[in-house]
Write an enzyme that holds these catalytic residues in place. Structure first.
Site, mmCIF file in Angstrom:
data_model
loop_
_atom_site.group_PDB
_atom_site.id
_atom_site.type_symbol
_atom_site.label_atom_id
_atom_site.label_comp_id
_atom_site.label_asym_id
_atom_site.label_seq_id
_atom_site.Cartn_x
_atom_site.Cartn_y
_atom_site.Cartn_z
ATOM 1 N N GLY A 34 54.419 60.692 60.781
ATOM 2 C CA GLY A 34 54.475 61.883 59.569
ATOM 3 C C GLY A 34 53.304 61.956 58.713
ATOM 4 O O GLY A 34 52.869 63.105 58.588
ATOM 5 N N HIS A 35 52.473 60.849 58.227
ATOM 6 C CA HIS A 35 51.388 61.032 57.687
ATOM 7 C C HIS A 35 50.300 61.610 58.807
ATOM 8 O O HIS A 35 49.591 62.753 58.055
ATOM 9 C CB HIS A 35 50.607 59.566 57.417
ATOM 10 C CG HIS A 35 51.376 58.879 56.579
ATOM 11 N ND1 HIS A 35 51.987 57.502 57.029
ATOM 12 C CD2 HIS A 35 51.607 58.969 55.248
ATOM 13 C CE1 HIS A 35 52.701 56.970 55.967
ATOM 14 N NE2 HIS A 35 52.240 57.855 54.776
#
Ligand code: PAF
Length: 279
Positions: A34-35
């Site tokens: 996600g990051h």
């Protein structure tokens, strides 16, 4: 990648690069896909991609939650190097919050519902640290995941209310193959729990399906979601809420776009997820 811990050093670098467009991805580390999706976007859209790793004590209302928050600095640095991040800002807590620090930045209307109900003061901590970061870093664009949708709304309002010349970008939730939203907190789950946690997204999809078939009553939709989630005995529901997408106020009868959000506990691990539905 330049790694900087000192606030004056990062300010000095920013002055030297005052003509460059900086894209900023604030994180608390334990980086996941996600990051990485936010970082890839920031790299693509800016001259300089700066990432911060700072487990912000001010946004934890529970000291044991702060203590057990995953910390993976070495692994994170490797990931950031590999992605081609330009600057990593990793301040110490005592530099961000010196002993005489006594200022809080508070959003008055969006802080007490949903996540703010269980995590008192959480958004004050988020707003305060981001205000400091924005003043230190001067980013042109900042990137946030939509999993923390309330945080995204709070940050957009912070930037608007305090006249920051910053674009806030919300990026889609990154899910594993079973639909579980990626989160640093998933680190604390066993493989069996990760598999069972797929029920969270399933419950959101169920809600979407029920709404698409014409159900308008939030109470009925929430009851069906609870029924599904409660089939996993080790999960305890913290809340399931159907709200509007701007003020996050409860909606009883769905007439337009709504946000369905939830938080659950797997033992001491708290997970959140959400979906926006337009009937
Ligand atoms: O979403 C997070 O990881 C944190 O709330 C943030 C934005 C880095 C502020 O500490």
């Amino acid at each position: 990648m330049i790694i900087i811990k000192d606030i004056p050093k990062i300010q000095e670098l920013r002055k030297l690069q005052s003509k460059q467009i900086w894209g900023f991805v604030p994180t608390m580390g334990a980086l996941h896909q996600g990051h990485i999706s936010l970082i890839k976007q920031a790299i693509k859209e800016n001259d300089v991609c700066i990432v911060s790793i700072f487990v912000n004590p001010a946004q934890f209302n529970d000291l044991s939650d702060l203590a057990k928050y995953p910390r993976k600095t070495e692994q994170d640095i490797g990931i950031l190097e590999k992605e081609g991040v330009d600057v990593l800002f990793m301040p110490e807590a005592e530099d961000i919050y010196p002993r005489d620090f006594n200022t809080i930045v508070k959003n008055l209307n969006l802080s007490d519902q949903l996540e703010g109900m269980t995590r008192k003061g959480h958004f004050d901590g988020v707003c305060t640290v981001l205000t400091k970061f924005f003043n230190i870093i001067y980013p042109q664009t900042v990137y946030f995941g939509q999993k923390d949708v309330q945080q995204l709304l709070v940050v957009k309002k912070l930037v608007y209310d305090l006249n920051y010349n910053i674009t806030v970008k919300g990026c889609p939730i990154f899910r594993d193959s079973n639909g579980l939203a990626l989160s640093s907190r998933n680190e604390g789950l066993t493989l069996a729990q990760i598999r069972s946690a797929a029920v969270l997204f399933q419950s959101l999809l169920l809600a979407k399906k029920i709404v698409s078939k014409g159900e308008k009553k939030s109470a009925i939709i929430i009851a069906k979601m609870e029924q599904l989630i409660n089939q996993v005995p080790s999960i305890k529901i913290d809340y399931i809420a159907i709200t509007d997408v701007v003020k996050l106020e409860p909606v009883q009868d769905i007439a337009g776009g709504v946000l369905i959000s939830l938080a659950v506990y797997f033992g001491s691990i708290r997970l959140i997820d959400n979906i926006e539905i337009i009937p």
